[in-house]
Design an enzyme around this catalytic site. Structure first.
Site, mmCIF file in Angstrom:
data_model
loop_
_atom_site.group_PDB
_atom_site.id
_atom_site.type_symbol
_atom_site.label_atom_id
_atom_site.label_comp_id
_atom_site.label_asym_id
_atom_site.label_seq_id
_atom_site.Cartn_x
_atom_site.Cartn_y
_atom_site.Cartn_z
ATOM 1 N N SER A 97 13.486 -4.042 112.275
ATOM 2 C CA SER A 97 13.592 -3.269 111.046
ATOM 3 C C SER A 97 12.220 -3.152 110.413
ATOM 4 O O SER A 97 11.353 -4.009 110.590
ATOM 5 C CB SER A 97 14.552 -3.982 110.083
ATOM 6 O OG SER A 97 14.372 -3.527 108.766
ATOM 7 N N CYS A 132 15.287 2.335 101.025
ATOM 8 C CA CYS A 132 14.936 0.978 100.581
ATOM 9 C C CYS A 132 13.473 0.874 100.175
ATOM 10 O O CYS A 132 12.593 1.449 100.807
ATOM 11 C CB CYS A 132 15.269 -0.023 101.672
ATOM 12 S SG CYS A 132 17.040 -0.168 101.975
ATOM 13 N N CYS A 144 16.402 8.644 105.515
ATOM 14 C CA CYS A 144 16.415 7.294 106.066
ATOM 15 C C CYS A 144 16.033 7.227 107.541
ATOM 16 O O CYS A 144 15.642 8.218 108.141
ATOM 17 C CB CYS A 144 17.758 6.637 105.776
ATOM 18 S SG CYS A 144 17.876 6.168 104.027
ATOM 19 N N ASP A 145 16.209 6.043 108.116
ATOM 20 C CA ASP A 145 15.473 5.609 109.297
ATOM 21 C C ASP A 145 15.455 6.578 110.479
ATOM 22 O O ASP A 145 14.408 6.852 111.041
ATOM 23 C CB ASP A 145 16.033 4.268 109.771
ATOM 24 C CG ASP A 145 15.731 3.150 108.798
ATOM 25 O OD1 ASP A 145 15.523 3.443 107.615
ATOM 26 O OD2 ASP A 145 15.715 1.987 109.210
#
EC number: 4.2.1.9
Length: 613
Positions: free
Chosen positions: A515, A193, A122-123
């Site tokens: 985001s 996501c 993830c990010d």
């Protein structure tokens, strides 16, 4: 011939104590002559993109051992930006990148590991591990947890993702039942996501940098094919160790692979696929760690010549990562860039002698290899699960339509302008960034009145209270790396503008960031940030601001003399928000803010402040 780094603690009479401790971890006599390979995992039950990683480190470890290495696993932290969004938890997201980079360095150097397998997703985890890999410059390979399947519901004709749930929740015309249905459907499985948000963008870029295997960015977390990526990564890292330590082949080191040309390749991919603007921040940070002279001006230059060849949510509702994979994944986009004469194809990767060789093998429009075609037919099962490799569904056909499909050729590009742009002007002398892939062409040139908010929280309150009108340019400042601190993401303000029907009627400018799920005329990373004396701190309510994406400019329509007078006044007041913010800034966050640079430098630590220590 370079010695194993691990010899420091495994060889010699004086290391009897260290060897005793190694033996307590399970090592035998014969293991002290093998490379010790660190597995940097990032399992956590807080993050859907990492919830399935618990056993995958040991899966890689067993493969390393079968190939002749010694595997030792440790874990890093992982923050879920979506869960941390909209409250003070987001202050910790970007700083966690530095913590992750440091944690990998600490563990690898403290124990003298010879190589690293980075299990990220993830990010901030992939960027943090990438920074560490380039800092350490020992053999490395990245293998991520993979993307989530897109959500499905009878209430929508397209796949769902996290952003859909956020937007519908703020839509006052939507019933509670509809909101609940979107909430339950938007994130159905483990994985990052499902759109081309920050996590998936970064995992795709590791392929373009040459540090990950083909399919790393696009193979679904739930699909059985992803298991092979982990097993192959285990075998490959041992082979890289043999080449470096056994054959003195330094071409396998991350700084040799991820050089200036590779960073150009990664950025061209990012522009072509309309990736998250956060990738700019992270690539700049990684380049600094690798001592690569790649900066925002290079990104500006590339953005002017790379067309948009792929469009994925949030930029279009039709496609998610599972569709990118069906269209051939990242190597099909790289193939299109290569045929357009833009890609550097002479560079090595961790899996191929050159990018040209890799494209010939993995681009579905160039190869007849049925195994490759089968690999890219891996699709979603539509079954909610938190278990990796739990399904083996395949599409009946590939999407190899380069005229109207998910991935396009140069001749049939979504637009000749790429998906990301850098803007300069008197309001952002060192630049700011916009994801043009998510901006309607009708507002590529936009002039409006500034509506000032001194924090994301006050902006959200203002938008929901209908204080923002069509034609406004929302300015959210003192949210940069220093000013926040932590450079919060602004997904809620942009989502609420959409839900108010203002997505094409307003713009948003901030020294914070967005985001990967953001779309609309959302301009972030304004540098210098307000807390560092940036001109964004001089804007007043009602000032005219002109945004001109085609000409890459953004300017406050105020005279130089007026700006100079405002600067003198602000210097006296101090560069801080005009309103008191009920925000608890802990010692940890203050320490981060003390050393943080503005976004045009990647928000990395200001190393000049550390010289002489």
């Amino acid at each position: 011939m370079p010695d194993y780094r691990s010899k420091t603690s495994t060889q010699g009479r004086n290391m009897a104590g260290a060897r005793a401790l190694w033996r307590a971890t399970g090592m035998k006599d014969e293991d002290f002559k093998k490379p010790i390979i660190a597995i940097a995992n990032s399992f956590t039950q807080f993050v859907p993109g990492h919830v399935h990683l618990k056993d995958l480190g040991q899966l890689v470890a067993r493969e390393i051992e079968r190939a002749g290495g010694v595997a030792k696993e440790f874990n890093t932290i992982a923050v879920d930006d979506g869960i941390a969004m909209g409250h003070d938890g987001m202050l910790y997201s970007l700083p966690s990148r530095e913590i992750i980079a440091d944690a990998v360095e600490y563990m690898v150097n403290a124990h003298c590991a010879d190589a690293i397998v980075c299990i990220s997703n993830c990010d901030k985890i992939t960027p943090g591990m990438l920074m560490a890999a380039l800092r350490l410059n020992i053999p490395v390979i990245f293998v991520s947890g993979g993307p989530m399947e897109a959500g499905k519901t009878k209430l929508a004709s397209h796949g769902l993702d996290l952003v859909d749930a956020m937007v519908i929740a703020a839509d006052s015309s939507a019933s509670d039942e509809k909101v609940a249905e979107y909430e339950r459907s938007a994130c159905p499985t483990c994985g990052s996501c499902s759109g081309m948000f920050t996590a998936n963008s970064m995992n795709c870029l590791t392929e373009a940098l040459g540090l990950a295997l083909p399919g790393n960015g696009s193979t679904l977390a739930t699909h059985a094919d992803r298991e092979q990526l982990f097993l192959t990564a285990g075998r490959t890292i041992v082979e890289l160790c043999k080449r470096y330590y056994g054959e003195n082949d330094d071409s396998v080191l991350p700084r040799s692979i991820a050089n200036f040309k590779a960073f150009e390749n990664a950025m061209m991919l990012d522009i072509a696929m309309g990736g998250s603007t956060n990738t700019i921040l992270h690539l700049l940070a990684a380049a600094q760690e690798g001592e690569v002279a790649f900066d925002l001006r290079d990104i500006d230059r590339l953005s002017r010549k790379v067309p948009q060849l792929c469009k994925v949510a949030p930029n279009i509702q039709k496609y998610h990562m599972e569709d990118v994979h069906r269209a051939g994944g990242i190597f099909s986009i790289l193939g299109s860039l290569a045929r357009g004469g833009l890609l550097h194809t002479d560079l090595p990767t961790v899996h191929s002698r050159s990018m040209e060789e890799a494209i010939a093998k993995w681009d579905i429009t160039q190869t007849d290899d049925e195994a490759v075609h089968t690999f890219f037919k891996a699709g979603p099962a539509g079954i909610p699960t938190q278990t990796a490799f739990s399904q083996s569904t395949r599409w009946e056909t590939l999407d190899d339509d380069r005229e109207n499909g998910c991935i396009r050729s140069f001749e049939h590009a979504y637009s000749q302008e790429g998906g990301l742009a850098v803007l300069y002007g008197n309001i952002a002398l060192d630049g700011c960034v916009v994801k043009t892939a998510g901006v309607d062409e009708s507002i590529h040139v936009f002039e409006g009145n500034a509506k000032i908010f001194e924090s994301q929280d006050s902006a959200v309150r203002g938008i929901l209270a209908d204080e923002v009108k069509a034609g406004d340019i929302v300015i959210i400042r003192y949210e940069g790396p220093k000013g926040g601190p932590g450079m919060q993401e602004m997904l809620y303000p942009t989502s609420y503008l959409k839900s108010k029907g203002l997505g094409k009627a307003c713009a948003l400018l901030t020294d914070g960031r967005f985001s990967g799920g953001t779309s609309g005329l959302s301009i972030g990373h304004a540098s210098p940030e307000a807390a560092a004396g940036g001109a964004i701190g001089l804007v007043r309510d009602g000032d005219k601001v002109l945004i001109d994406i085609p000409n890459r400019s953004i300017n406050l329509q105020v005279s130089d003399e007026e700006l100079a007078a405002r600067r003198v006044e602000q210097d006296k007041k101090g560069w801080k928000p005009a309103e008191v913010r009920p925000r608890k800034v802990t010692t940890a966050l203050k320490a981060y803010a003390l050393l943080a640079t503005s976004a045009d430098k990647g928000a990395v630590r200001n190393k000049a402040m550390l010289e002489g220590l």
